[in-house]
Design a protein around this motif. Structure first.
Motif, PDB file in Angstrom:
ATOM      1  N   GLY A 157      46.234  36.933  33.840  1.00 27.53           N
ATOM      2  CA  GLY A 157      46.552  38.166  33.127  1.00 27.53           C
ATOM      3  C   GLY A 157      47.826  38.015  32.326  1.00 27.53           C
ATOM      4  O   GLY A 157      48.441  36.948  32.299  1.00 27.53           O
ATOM      5  N   SER A 161      49.640  39.285  37.191  1.00 25.85           N
ATOM      6  CA  SER A 161      49.136  40.137  38.271  1.00 25.85           C
ATOM      7  C   SER A 161      47.616  40.161  38.393  1.00 25.85           C
ATOM      8  O   SER A 161      47.081  40.930  39.195  1.00 25.85           O
ATOM      9  CB  SER A 161      49.652  41.566  38.110  1.00 25.85           C
ATOM     10  N   ALA A 162      46.903  39.346  37.616  1.00 21.41           N
ATOM     11  CA  ALA A 162      45.448  39.311  37.823  1.00 21.41           C
ATOM     12  C   ALA A 162      45.174  38.881  39.256  1.00 21.41           C
ATOM     13  O   ALA A 162      45.881  38.041  39.811  1.00 21.41           O
ATOM     14  CB  ALA A 162      44.797  38.350  36.832  1.00 21.41           C
ATOM     15  N   GLY A 163      44.161  39.476  39.861  1.00 19.19           N
ATOM     16  CA  GLY A 163      43.820  39.135  41.243  1.00 19.19           C
ATOM     17  C   GLY A 163      44.617  39.887  42.291  1.00 19.19           C
ATOM     18  O   GLY A 163      44.553  39.558  43.468  1.00 19.19           O
ATOM     19  N   GLU A 164      45.342  40.927  41.903  1.00 17.47           N
ATOM     20  CA  GLU A 164      46.097  41.732  42.886  1.00 17.47           C
ATOM     21  C   GLU A 164      45.137  42.674  43.609  1.00 17.47           C
ATOM     22  O   GLU A 164      45.265  43.909  43.571  1.00 17.47           O
ATOM     23  CB  GLU A 164      47.210  42.530  42.203  1.00 17.47           C
TER      24      GLU A 164
END
Lengths: 323, 323
Positions: A157, A161-164
């Motif tokens: 991202g 923070s992608a995958g939070e």
């Protein structure tokens, strides 16, 4: 070179795990040492350098025999600059420079990402992800982390923070999370979340249940105790696990609707509850997924356990060599 | 060759739009024709071939001057085989072979994807997506479609359902969707969804409101009427728009928490309500996003309008040449 090796490092608050792997992800050597977090964690990077150089001596290997070192780290990782900040379980409050220092100390190219992303790469490569191009990984531990691989690449991202997945909102009126918002998946489906749900449901529970007795007696309970009691048929524990599974299935369903991965791989301590947990999660997943997703995106248990970290760290080297 | 052109085609149920673009995505020629859906849509592909060849004649251009033709299509698209099935607004109930037939008829390489993915590529390339590597697009029309670009690549998932944002569950106890499950975003935030919410809220509404009067008088209402009345301060219309915006903000927040794109671009007919709608959506988005996502993932209106289709279709050619 095709026969070059890779070093994978899984850096945690209690131990640092090392492995030497070949390009196929097979572990050929492994060792570990305690993490020395004294003096603001300032010994950690020198310890890692010394340990690598020492083991290369033992195995009579040279830096040129390695295509790279990959490391998974807690905290907020800047992949481009190879720095970490705010890894509180390492006492790394200030900015540290693993890439700069480890490359200087070992003369091997170094790559770093956060521990959840690295574990995702590991499970995808050699674990439950079957090396598919689209795999989502969620780890249910003290907190909840996640990593997403799509089109064969880890997603980060715009600001990392992608995958939070732990902060997907499952109940907008739910518990306050450490992140400041309400109803994050982590507040109900992490190890601490399961216990929180158990305490709350026990207060309103009128019947007889072993779990209620334990809580009323002031015993320390853990998510494992809740799952074990549910497996024995304890009615309150069953209700708690049903609620937790519902939230988890709801969150994973919307990840499925958004990403349609081959597999959503569930790991971490809470996943020790195994298929007992996943069967319940799959019910809520099926209720909340688009038919094509329901049929084609599968929820699976992680298979690598503790080795996901070093294997995934090694695959970080291959991942970066794709660029 | 760098100066090769691209043909972009936006295939819809009422018209087929064509454009000739350069490699920078600038439209140099454009034309369109009605879609002839008679005889099970069997005229559509021959019409496209004839139209392309006719226009190449007019512009005195040869097939070798084109790096490819890209097309966005309704229905279920098999990108590898270049086939489409179940495009009901084209009367394409059976499998059709656009790639095979159009390549044979024009001697130009042909690429195809579904219309929402193609519009996402268009908005990302030349519209509100600022050509960033991570952009999510959602189109609010009669239904809700979506497309996700991550790490510079369109996501499809294991069975082509990545980006099914219209079927993200926002209310597990909500309305039954055409897809068979309950509470899909599409049931409340598409043009038909807005009207459905308005009718339901009007039934329970006790006060005086223009929107209620219209509904009670049996007038046909549209999502546009609801938004226009809300802009004028009508209390029922405002409550309807608030509820719709909440669901939309909730769904986009969890997409943000999962993907952390630079931009979530909102297009389609309902987005004509503009910043009035987005400002309300941003409230629910902020409530339900992890702080880093809240600060770095921005919600924006689409800017290309009808041209997103042909521009995105053209970029499909570039996208495929990356492989």
């Amino acid at each position: 070179m095709e026969d070059q090796k890779i070093i994978g490092i899984d850096l945690g608050g209690t131990s640092i795990k090392f492995a030497i792997l070949n390009q196929e992800g097979e572990i050929q050597q492994r060792w570990s040492q305690e993490t020395n977090i004294l003096d603001e964690g300032s010994h950690i990077i020198p310890d890692i350098i010394e340990s690598i150089n020492h083991h290369l001596d033992i195995y009579d290997m040279k830096p040129t025999q390695f295509s790279g070192i990959g490391m998974g780290s807690p905290g907020s990782v800047d992949r481009e600059n190879g720095t970490v900040i705010g890894a509180f379980n390492l006492n790394w409050k200030q900015l540290v420079y693993p890439k700069r220092d480890i490359e200087a100390g070992t003369h091997i190219p170094f790559y770093i990402d956060n521990d959840a992303n690295v574990a995702a790469l590991g499970e995808r490569w050699k674990g439950a992800g079957d090396n598919q191009p689209d795999v989502t990984f969620v780890t249910l531990g003290t907190g909840i982390g996640g990593g997403i691989i799509a089109n064969d690449r880890l997603l980060h991202g715009v600001s990392g923070s992608a995958g939070e997945i732990g902060h997907v909102t499952v109940d907008p009126k739910g518990y306050l999370c450490t992140c400041g918002k309400h109803g994050c998946l982590e507040t109900v489906a992490s190890a601490t979340g399961v216990v929180r749900v158990a305490r709350d449901m026990a207060e309103e529970y009128a019947g007889t249940a072993k779990l209620k007795e334990l809580l009323d007696a002031g015993e320390e309970i853990s998510s494992k105790i809740v799952f074990d009691l549910a497996k024995e048929g304890d009615p309150l524990a069953t209700a708690v696990v049903d609620r937790v599974s519902y939230y988890l299935g709801f969150a994973l369903a919307n990840i499925g609707n958004t990403l349609n991965p081959s597999f959503i791989v569930v790991g971490g301590g809470v996943s020790a509850a195994g298929e007992f947990l996943l069967d319940k999660v799959r019910v809520a997943f099926a209720q909340n997924t688009f038919p094509n997703v329901r049929e084609n995106t599968k929820i699976r248990l992680a298979t690598l356990g503790n080795e996901a970290g070093v294997i995934g760290a090694a695959s970080l080297v291959l991942e970066n060599n794709k660029d």
